[in-house]
Design an enzyme around this catalytic site. Structure first.
Site, PDB file in Angstrom:
ATOM      1  N   CYS A   1       0.496  -0.559  -4.924  1.00 24.53           N
ATOM      2  CA  CYS A   1       1.484  -0.679  -3.854  1.00 24.53           C
ATOM      3  C   CYS A   1       1.842   0.705  -3.322  1.00 24.53           C
ATOM      4  O   CYS A   1       2.003   1.661  -4.091  1.00 24.53           O
ATOM      5  CB  CYS A   1       2.747  -1.376  -4.383  1.00 24.53           C
ATOM      6  SG  CYS A   1       3.998  -1.621  -3.114  1.00 24.53           S
TER       7      CYS A   1
ATOM      8  N   HIS B   1       1.357 -10.484  -0.921  1.00 25.74           N
ATOM      9  CA  HIS B   1       1.891  -9.200  -1.381  1.00 25.74           C
ATOM     10  C   HIS B   1       2.974  -8.706  -0.404  1.00 25.74           C
ATOM     11  O   HIS B   1       4.055  -8.263  -0.815  1.00 25.74           O
ATOM     12  CB  HIS B   1       0.749  -8.168  -1.496  1.00 25.74           C
ATOM     13  CG  HIS B   1       1.196  -6.805  -1.918  1.00 25.74           C
ATOM     14  ND1 HIS B   1       0.872  -6.251  -3.144  1.00 25.74           N
ATOM     15  CD2 HIS B   1       1.943  -5.864  -1.270  1.00 25.74           C
ATOM     16  CE1 HIS B   1       1.416  -5.038  -3.233  1.00 25.74           C
ATOM     17  NE2 HIS B   1       2.066  -4.788  -2.105  1.00 25.74           N
ATOM     18  N   GLU B   2       2.676  -8.815   0.900  1.00 23.34           N
ATOM     19  CA  GLU B   2       3.613  -8.300   1.909  1.00 23.34           C
ATOM     20  C   GLU B   2       4.844  -9.190   2.056  1.00 23.34           C
ATOM     21  O   GLU B   2       5.950  -8.688   2.251  1.00 23.34           O
ATOM     22  CB  GLU B   2       2.917  -8.151   3.263  1.00 23.34           C
ATOM     23  CG  GLU B   2       1.709  -7.226   3.264  1.00 23.34           C
ATOM     24  CD  GLU B   2       1.981  -5.869   2.602  1.00 23.34           C
ATOM     25  OE1 GLU B   2       1.022  -5.293   2.065  1.00 23.34           O
ATOM     26  OE2 GLU B   2       3.145  -5.414   2.585  1.00 23.34           O
TER      27      GLU B   2
ATOM     28  N   HIS C   1       7.416  -8.562  -0.693  1.00 21.76           N
ATOM     29  CA  HIS C   1       8.291  -7.405  -0.446  1.00 21.76           C
ATOM     30  C   HIS C   1       9.567  -7.816   0.279  1.00 21.76           C
ATOM     31  O   HIS C   1      10.627  -7.232   0.081  1.00 21.76           O
ATOM     32  CB  HIS C   1       7.577  -6.340   0.407  1.00 21.76           C
ATOM     33  CG  HIS C   1       6.752  -5.365  -0.379  1.00 21.76           C
ATOM     34  ND1 HIS C   1       7.269  -4.566  -1.362  1.00 21.76           N
ATOM     35  CD2 HIS C   1       5.438  -5.057  -0.308  1.00 21.76           C
ATOM     36  CE1 HIS C   1       6.304  -3.796  -1.864  1.00 21.76           C
ATOM     37  NE2 HIS C   1       5.185  -4.076  -1.240  1.00 21.76           N
TER      38      HIS C   1
HETATM   39  C1  LIG Z   1      -1.580   0.270  -2.552  1.00 19.67           C
HETATM   40  C2  LIG Z   1      -2.872   0.613  -1.838  1.00 19.67           C
HETATM   41  C3  LIG Z   1      -3.920   0.988  -2.867  1.00 19.67           C
HETATM   42  C4  LIG Z   1      -2.610   1.793  -0.911  1.00 19.67           C
HETATM   43  C5  LIG Z   1      -3.394  -0.602  -1.059  1.00 19.67           C
HETATM   44  N1  LIG Z   1      -4.551  -0.101  -0.370  1.00 19.67           N
HETATM   45  C6  LIG Z   1      -5.434  -0.881   0.222  1.00 19.67           C
HETATM   46  O1  LIG Z   1      -5.351  -2.083   0.216  1.00 19.67           O
HETATM   47  N2  LIG Z   1      -6.446  -0.148   0.841  1.00 19.67           N
HETATM   48  C7  LIG Z   1      -7.220  -0.578   1.892  1.00 19.67           C
HETATM   49  C8  LIG Z   1      -7.442  -1.935   2.135  1.00 19.67           C
HETATM   50  C9  LIG Z   1      -8.214  -2.248   3.240  1.00 19.67           C
HETATM   51  F1  LIG Z   1      -8.447  -3.518   3.522  1.00 19.67           F
HETATM   52  C10 LIG Z   1      -8.740  -1.263   4.068  1.00 19.67           C
HETATM   53  C11 LIG Z   1      -8.488   0.056   3.786  1.00 19.67           C
HETATM   54  F2  LIG Z   1      -8.957   0.989   4.595  1.00 19.67           F
HETATM   55  C12 LIG Z   1      -7.716   0.421   2.715  1.00 19.67           C
HETATM   56  C13 LIG Z   1      -2.390  -1.159  -0.046  1.00 19.67           C
HETATM   57  O2  LIG Z   1      -2.347  -0.656   1.074  1.00 19.67           O
HETATM   58  N3  LIG Z   1      -1.544  -2.185  -0.388  1.00 19.67           N
HETATM   59  C14 LIG Z   1      -0.529  -2.570   0.591  1.00 19.67           C
HETATM   60  C15 LIG Z   1       0.896  -2.382   0.088  1.00 19.67           C
HETATM   61  O3  LIG Z   1       1.181  -1.674  -0.868  1.00 19.67           O
HETATM   62  N4  LIG Z   1       1.771  -3.068   0.788  1.00 19.67           N
HETATM   63  O4  LIG Z   1       3.073  -3.063   0.454  1.00 19.67           O
HETATM   64  C16 LIG Z   1      -1.603  -2.932  -1.648  1.00 19.67           C
HETATM   65  C17 LIG Z   1      -2.635  -4.080  -1.554  1.00 19.67           C
HETATM   66  C18 LIG Z   1      -2.767  -4.748  -2.938  1.00 19.67           C
HETATM   67  C19 LIG Z   1      -3.150  -6.173  -2.650  1.00 19.67           C
HETATM   68  C20 LIG Z   1      -2.707  -6.480  -1.262  1.00 19.67           C
HETATM   69  C21 LIG Z   1      -2.192  -5.230  -0.628  1.00 19.67           C
HETATM   70 ZN   LIG Z   2       3.300  -3.141  -1.606  1.00 20.53          ZN
END
Ligand SMILES: CC(C)(C)[C@H](NC(=O)Nc1cc(F)cc(F)c1)C(=O)N(CC(=O)NO)CC1CCCC1
Ligand SMILES: [Zn+2]
Length: 195
Positions: A122, A165-166, A169
């Site tokens: 996250c 996930h979103e 939050h």
């Molecule tokens: C926490 C992190 C590792 C930064 C995660 N990264 C991610 O999903 N990278 C990614 C995905 C893609 F589809 C394309 C790309 F270019 C990079 C992310 O953004 N999240 C979102 C978050 O923290 N929202 O609050 C966590 C993910 C875990 C499962 C769903 C969202």
């Molecule tokens: Zn998150």
């Protein structure tokens, strides 16, 4: 556009609060917050740009994560398939989903569960917590877009995981709340592993 230091980290009460309903028409202030959230996601997924600004490549960002306790999240899911997704240089200009969801409600969810094989992370949690995060494999989401118009989406697999996930939050839930503390890496029953 937000930078990493605009993102609230775990321990701040706003991440554990129930966010408030968004009224329409959207205030200019909330329009600006939503734009800055989406700009973060777009820039963070571009290899050059995310290096330049030191951004963690992100697929979703919820308003409470930038200190705004309101029911909306920006989501940017590239069309590339799951095992290329974590490369920030995903050139795909076409997206599976690009938008901000307001007042989202999960109206249906499958009994069948799904979890990312690598676990989750996250943007608001600096230390990754290891373990499978079981979620519904299929969901139906109702939400409003920036204009206030209602939409209904049926999602499965990775997109369903991102949306859950979103939306979590917005209700003060963080991904590691779902991890089995005793056996974090024991495959949960009835759960499809993704990626
Ligand atoms: C926490 C992190 C590792 C930064 C995660 N990264 C991610 O999903 N990278 C990614 C995905 C893609 F589809 C394309 C790309 F270019 C990079 C992310 O953004 N999240 C979102 C978050 O923290 N929202 O609050 C966590 C993910 C875990 C499962 C769903 C969202
Ligand atoms: Zn998150």
């Amino acid at each position: 556009m937000y930078l990493m230091n605009d993102i609230v980290r775990d321990g701040n009460a706003v991440l554990r609060a129930q966010a408030a309903v968004v009224e329409f028409p959207l205030s200019d202030e909330l329009k600006a917050v939503a734009k800055n959230m989406m700009d973060y996601l777009v820039v963070s997924q571009d290899e050059e740009q995310n290096e330049k600004y030191g951004l963690r490549p992100g697929v979703g960002l919820a308003a409470p994560q930038v200190g705004v306790s309101k029911l909306f999240s920006s989501i940017l899911i590239p069309s590339a398939d799951i095992d290329e997704l974590d490369e920030a240089d995903v050139e795909s200009e076409d997206y599976f989903f690009k938008g901000t969801i307001f007042n989202p409600v999960i109206t249906r969810q499958s009994v069948k569960q799904a979890a990312l094989s690598t676990g989750e992370g996250c943007l608001s949690v600096d230390e990754d917590v290891p373990g499978f995060v079981p979620r519904s494999n299929r969901i139906t989401v109702k939400y409003q877009d920036e204009t206030g118009e209602s939409h209904e989406l049926k999602l499965e697999g990775y997109p369903a995981i991102v949306f859950q996930h979103e939306i979590d939050h917005l209700h003060g839930v963080l991904y590691y709340d779902h991890i089995n503390k005793q056996d974090p890496w024991t495959e949960p029953a009835n759960t499809k592993l993704i990626g």
